[in-house]
Design a protein around this motif. Structure first.
Motif, mmCIF file in Angstrom:
data_model
loop_
_atom_site.group_PDB
_atom_site.id
_atom_site.type_symbol
_atom_site.label_atom_id
_atom_site.label_comp_id
_atom_site.label_asym_id
_atom_site.label_seq_id
_atom_site.Cartn_x
_atom_site.Cartn_y
_atom_site.Cartn_z
ATOM 1 N N VAL A 344 48.349 52.917 46.797
ATOM 2 C CA VAL A 344 48.843 51.603 47.194
ATOM 3 C C VAL A 344 48.544 50.576 46.111
ATOM 4 O O VAL A 344 47.448 50.560 45.539
ATOM 5 C CB VAL A 344 48.200 51.164 48.536
ATOM 6 C CG1 VAL A 344 48.583 49.739 48.875
ATOM 7 C CG2 VAL A 344 48.634 52.105 49.649
ATOM 8 N N HIS A 345 49.514 49.703 45.854
ATOM 9 C CA HIS A 345 49.370 48.666 44.835
ATOM 10 C C HIS A 345 49.165 47.306 45.492
ATOM 11 O O HIS A 345 49.766 46.996 46.521
ATOM 12 C CB HIS A 345 50.603 48.627 43.938
ATOM 13 C CG HIS A 345 50.893 49.937 43.277
ATOM 14 N ND1 HIS A 345 50.166 50.408 42.215
ATOM 15 C CD2 HIS A 345 51.820 50.887 43.551
ATOM 16 C CE1 HIS A 345 50.635 51.588 41.846
ATOM 17 N NE2 HIS A 345 51.636 51.906 42.653
ATOM 18 N N ARG A 346 48.286 46.521 44.884
ATOM 19 C CA ARG A 346 48.048 45.146 45.311
ATOM 20 C C ARG A 346 48.012 44.244 44.085
ATOM 21 O O ARG A 346 47.952 44.728 42.956
ATOM 22 C CB ARG A 346 46.715 45.027 46.060
ATOM 23 C CG ARG A 346 46.527 45.983 47.237
ATOM 24 C CD ARG A 346 45.199 45.687 47.913
ATOM 25 N NE ARG A 346 44.913 46.583 49.030
ATOM 26 C CZ ARG A 346 44.059 47.594 48.960
ATOM 27 N NH1 ARG A 346 43.422 47.846 47.829
ATOM 28 N NH2 ARG A 346 43.829 48.353 50.010
ATOM 29 N N SER A 347 47.977 42.940 44.313
ATOM 30 C CA SER A 347 47.930 42.019 43.181
ATOM 31 C C SER A 347 46.515 41.868 42.641
ATOM 32 O O SER A 347 46.325 41.428 41.505
ATOM 33 C CB SER A 347 48.464 40.635 43.602
ATOM 34 O OG SER A 347 47.633 40.070 44.612
ATOM 35 N N THR A 348 45.509 42.184 43.453
ATOM 36 C CA THR A 348 44.110 42.100 43.025
ATOM 37 C C THR A 348 43.398 43.373 43.447
ATOM 38 O O THR A 348 43.873 44.118 44.309
ATOM 39 C CB THR A 348 43.397 40.893 43.669
ATOM 40 O OG1 THR A 348 43.469 41.009 45.103
ATOM 41 C CG2 THR A 348 44.047 39.578 43.245
ATOM 42 N N PRO A 642 40.274 33.556 39.310
ATOM 43 C CA PRO A 642 39.073 32.714 39.431
ATOM 44 C C PRO A 642 37.895 33.403 40.106
ATOM 45 O O PRO A 642 36.755 32.975 39.962
ATOM 46 C CB PRO A 642 39.562 31.510 40.250
ATOM 47 C CG PRO A 642 40.799 31.985 40.945
ATOM 48 C CD PRO A 642 41.426 32.983 40.029
ATOM 49 N N ARG A 643 38.140 34.473 40.846
ATOM 50 C CA ARG A 643 37.046 35.173 41.514
ATOM 51 C C ARG A 643 36.393 36.211 40.613
ATOM 52 O O ARG A 643 35.419 36.840 41.009
ATOM 53 C CB ARG A 643 37.560 35.835 42.791
ATOM 54 C CG ARG A 643 38.025 34.823 43.828
ATOM 55 C CD ARG A 643 38.510 35.488 45.069
ATOM 56 N NE ARG A 643 39.579 36.433 44.786
ATOM 57 C CZ ARG A 643 40.152 37.190 45.721
ATOM 58 N NH1 ARG A 643 39.742 37.116 46.967
ATOM 59 N NH2 ARG A 643 41.112 38.023 45.402
ATOM 60 N N GLU A 644 36.948 36.418 39.411
ATOM 61 C CA GLU A 644 36.422 37.437 38.514
ATOM 62 C C GLU A 644 35.581 36.862 37.384
ATOM 63 O O GLU A 644 35.038 37.609 36.576
ATOM 64 C CB GLU A 644 37.574 38.262 37.925
ATOM 65 C CG GLU A 644 38.463 38.925 38.962
ATOM 66 C CD GLU A 644 37.782 40.056 39.698
ATOM 67 O OE1 GLU A 644 36.700 40.487 39.257
ATOM 68 O OE2 GLU A 644 38.318 40.515 40.720
ATOM 69 N N PRO A 783 26.013 25.485 46.407
ATOM 70 C CA PRO A 783 25.685 26.631 45.546
ATOM 71 C C PRO A 783 26.918 27.202 44.859
ATOM 72 O O PRO A 783 28.008 27.260 45.448
ATOM 73 C CB PRO A 783 25.071 27.644 46.522
ATOM 74 C CG PRO A 783 25.620 27.263 47.857
ATOM 75 C CD PRO A 783 25.802 25.778 47.834
ATOM 76 N N GLN A 784 26.751 27.608 43.621
ATOM 77 C CA GLN A 784 27.816 28.272 42.906
ATOM 78 C C GLN A 784 28.016 29.665 43.493
ATOM 79 O O GLN A 784 27.059 30.400 43.707
ATOM 80 C CB GLN A 784 27.464 28.397 41.419
ATOM 81 C CG GLN A 784 27.651 27.115 40.629
ATOM 82 C CD GLN A 784 29.105 26.939 40.196
ATOM 83 O OE1 GLN A 784 30.031 27.188 40.963
ATOM 84 N NE2 GLN A 784 29.297 26.495 38.978
ATOM 85 N N THR A 785 29.244 30.018 43.785
ATOM 86 C CA THR A 785 29.522 31.353 44.304
ATOM 87 C C THR A 785 29.623 32.355 43.161
ATOM 88 O O THR A 785 30.152 32.045 42.094
ATOM 89 C CB THR A 785 30.830 31.360 45.106
ATOM 90 O OG1 THR A 785 31.899 30.873 44.283
ATOM 91 C CG2 THR A 785 30.712 30.470 46.330
#
Length: 807
Positions: A344-348, A642-644, A783-785
């Motif tokens: 299965v393919h996803r964007s992330t 941005p989450r990486e 807090p920084q995530t």
């Protein structure tokens, strides 16, 4: 009299006319395309409708929806192949209406007395899934318009979009239609598929990133009606000491002296051709089919890893009973007869899943369905790139990095297939010599002569615990055997080998107590492994250069390689934190000889505290100066996910303080978890020599509140000090925390207030004054995530969580 006779004749004429208005099925379906099979249906091309022919009244069958084509967002979770819940249903007729009814199998009376069974059935509600008007009938067959039932949002896509805050959507009937290529009939199952379009306003970012026009989300949903198996399957009782998913229900026919809740495991039906033989071929082997859309060399790795399970079935006395093949071109993955492994393919990057369709009455697995996310191998490769990458040429070390990635995929295939065989996670296995593929493994990176070696990054075969679990679930016993006694013997033999079982409830919460049960960890001792992982991280830092990316690659992309290296210790830090206030325990049964409960010895807890404090040292948290000079602002059109990457306070420029803020915040949150704090307080009460929460806080303050200079490491030291006081304030004002925990946090804050290294005009002193004046309104820093960690390779499995298995 004549008037009454006239009225009677008129009524009879009206009834006859009304009866004549219900045509026969043959007449009604003239010109329609008939699809014979389990439940025959007709396709009316002119009206775009499907009519279902029903002759199996009061006959139970299995219904479940699924998602044939997904959205492509891991965060929303609407993936290709996603399975909905199973429902045992039956059709009941009442005059001109047919109801699709689901009996309530959560509450039963396993009894030969029909009155006893009826008493339970009438005590609990059933569910009517749909009501159909009879369109035609002949003999004992009726025809109903199935189309409105099929056009509903059966998989809960509207709810999933709403729960992930992606907007308010609804089904638009004008944009829905039957999808005939996947609408088929088979001898044991009827498969129908529809194109469903959801429309809504203000779609969220997840939707906008994967849908061409985000306010119109079109997918294909599938409906399966399946013949339930015969009564030849024998349910097997559940034992909490060896992990199995399954079913449970109340049996009100149980004698009062026995437990009313019945628990059985989920497993495939498997029988020996020769039950008396120690090793025998199976009457019908379990066969899994891999999605042919999987590319090489990934295809071969998945086929090999999934086939590891045959080793476990051999240990259970079967020969070639578990097989893995490529899905034939003429096979339909929606067909109940095929266990499938879908690519299965996803964007992330995102989780992979192992789900099953089971018979809710017995726990028998009818179909295994594995969903593997295609981007995880790229994340594995990225991590390998950070560990050993050195692109002196375009192909340097590529083979080594690819080999580690494929090794992980083999393990992943085995893991997800394991869920579809009935197995949950076993997170204690990594401390028992990697005894199960049902653990979440962190790659084992070894230091050899100053160089990192990945040759043993992942296991290359099924685990020893896995063999015992398959023996428990699938071993066939000769007639006359006391099965319960033999199953207990299997568990005892497993324990004698030093193998145990603990799972998600024991590992996932940050405040969980087991010092051995973690995600993404390694080693028999969590603290020693943290120290080893820190040494690997240091080696990576020493050798981190621009050669971590190929020539011709924008330097800005070096950040993505650096992030997982900087956070390389994150999961082992979490594992070591669980030693603080940790409790060794097992799922013991009375009389089985297992140790029940004991706190982690004080020496081990103090060792863990020292290791955790080392992760707050400014020299540990600092980004090497050489690395800081290699990461420029983002190149045009190379915007990162941005989450990486690390968030930043510095605009376009890489923030040298952000990694330290994230890592320090993580360690402090783990150390000062309120549940962990409560256990530390109580352990001290019963054992004065044990490590207590006040001692943890005292040592934390002592190690972090030291004089700091005006340089980079000095600023990190001041950042850590701010984080310490903020975490203590947060704990002290937590109204849900134990009172003694809040008191210990308050005492820690007062100790900081009195330190000579905390001037009265400092930010820390100002924060403490705010706490003293109005504790509920302290302006704590947001807090920084941390950049996304799980899936590490990548992979709430519910996640969803988890978990991987959706039942």
């Amino acid at each position: 009299m004549m008037k009454k006779l006239y009225l009677l004749l008129s009524l009879l004429g009206f009834l006859g006319k009304a009866h004549a208005q219900t045509p026969t099925i043959a007449v009604f379906t003239t010109g329609m395309d008939k699809q014979p099979g389990y439940l025959p249906f007709y396709w009316d091309a002119k009206k775009g409708k499907v009519y279902l022919e029903i002759d199996k009244f009061e006959t139970e069958l299995l219904y479940y929806p699924s998602l044939a084509s997904g959205i492509g967002s891991n965060d929303i979770g609407l993936d290709r192949g996603r399975l909905g819940n199973e429902h045992v249903v039956k059709f009941q007729r009442s005059g001109p209406k047919v109801l699709m009814v689901e009996p309530n199998y959560q509450y039963r009376a396993i009894s030969t007395d029909p009155l006893e069974r009826r008493a339970v059935e009438e005590s609990f509600a059933q569910s009517v899934h749909w009501g159909f008007e009879v369109a035609a009938e002949e003999a004992n067959h009726v025809l109903v318009d199935l189309t409105p039932f099929l056009m509903q949002d059966a998989v809960g896509a509207v709810q999933a979009i709403s729960q992930t805050r992606q907007g308010s959507f609804r089904v638009d009937p004008s944009r829905c239609a039957m999808y005939l290529p996947n609408t088929k009939n088979f001898p044991q199952n009827t498969e129908l598929e529809v194109t469903i379009t959801l429309t809504g306003d203000s779609p969220g970012g997840y939707l906008r990133s994967v849908v061409p026009t985000a306010n119109a989300v079109t997918m294909r949903q599938h409906h399966s009606f399946v013949q339930l198996p015969d009564a030849g399957y024998k349910p097997r009782e559940f034992d909490p000491r060896i992990g199995y998913l399954g079913i449970e229900y109340f049996d009100y026919a149980t004698p009062v002296s026995q437990p009313i809740m019945k628990r059985y495991i989920a497993r495939h039906r498997l029988e020996k051709k020769d039950p008396s033989a120690a090793v025998s071929e199976a009457v019908k082997p379990i066969v899994y089919y891999l999605d042919p859309g999987t590319p090489e060399p990934i295809r071969s790795a998945l086929l090999e890893g999934a086939a590891w399970w045959n080793q476990a079935f051999e240990a259970a006395g079967y020969r070639n009973a578990f097989q893995v093949k490529l899905l034939p071109p003429d096979a339909d993955p929606m067909d109940i007869r095929y266990n499938v492994i879908q690519w299965v393919h996803r964007s992330t990057r995102g989780w992979s899943y192992g789900a099953s369709i089971i018979d809710p009455r017995t726990g028998e697995i009818l179909k295994g369905k594995v969903t593997l996310g295609s981007l995880r191998v790229r994340q594995d490769y990225l991590i390998a790139q950070g560990l050993v990458g050195n692109f002196e040429s375009d192909t340097a070390h590529v083979g080594e990095m690819m080999q580690m990635s494929l090794d992980r995929l083999r393990q992943l295939a085995a893991h997800e297939v394991g869920h579809t065989l009935g197995l949950p996670h076993n997170y204690v296995a990594s401390t028992q010599n990697q005894a199960s593929v049902m653990d979440y493994p962190h790659m084992v990176a070894k230091l050899k002569g100053g160089r990192i070696d990945l040759s043993d990054a992942y296991t290359k075969e099924i685990g020893e615990y896995d063999k015992w679990s398959i023996r428990y679930g699938y071993q066939e016993f000769p007639k006359g055997t006391d099965e319960k006694k033999e199953l207990n013997r299997i568990v005892q033999q497993m324990h004698a080998k030093g193998l145990t079982f603990l799972t998600d409830q024991d590992a996932r919460p940050e405040g969980s107590a087991s010092p051995t049960t973690h995600l993404w960890d390694n080693g028999a001792n969590a603290v020693e492994e943290l120290q080893r992982v820190i040494a690997v991280r240091s080696a990576v830092f020493r050798n981190f250069t621009e050669k971590k990316i190929p020539a011709g690659t924008p330097m800005t992309t070096l950040e993505e390689v650096f992030v997982p290296m900087y956070m390389f210790h994150r999961y082992q830090t979490e594992a070591a934190a669980k030693v603080l206030g940790g409790v060794n325990y097992s799922f013991a049964l009375r009389g089985d000889g297992q140790p029940v409960l004991s706190p982690v010895p004080a020496a081990e807890q103090k060792k863990a505290l020292n290791a955790l404090l080392a992760t707050l040292n400014p020299s540990f948290l600092a980004v090497p100066d050489a690395v800081l000079k290699l990461i420029p602002p983002r190149a045009y059109r190379y915007d990162p996910n941005p989450r990486e990457v690390f968030k930043r306070h510095t605009g376009l420029v890489f923030d040298a303080m952000a990694p330290a803020e994230v890592a320090a915040g993580m360690a402090l949150r783990l150390m000062l978890n309120p549940e962990r704090g409560a256990r530390l307080v109580q352990q001290k009460l019963f054992s004065p020599n044990q490590l207590g929460l006040s001692e943890v806080i005292d040592e934390l303050v002592k190690q972090t509140y030291t004089p700091s200079g005006p340089n980079y490491e000095g600023e990190i030291s001041r950042l850590v000090q701010r984080k310490v006081v903020e975490q203590l304030i947060q704990l002290a004002v937590d109204k849900n925390a134990d009172g003694a925990v809040r008191a210990a946090a308050h005492n820690g804050i007062m100790k900081i207030k009195g330190l000579p290294t905390v001037p009265a005009n400092s930010f820390t002193a100002w924060l403490i004054r705010q706490y003293e004046q109005n504790p509920d309104q302290v302006p704590l820093t947001t807090p920084q995530t941390a950049p996304d960690g799980q899936p590490i390779d990548p992979g709430q499995e519910w996640l969803q969580p988890d978990c991987d298995w959706t039942r």
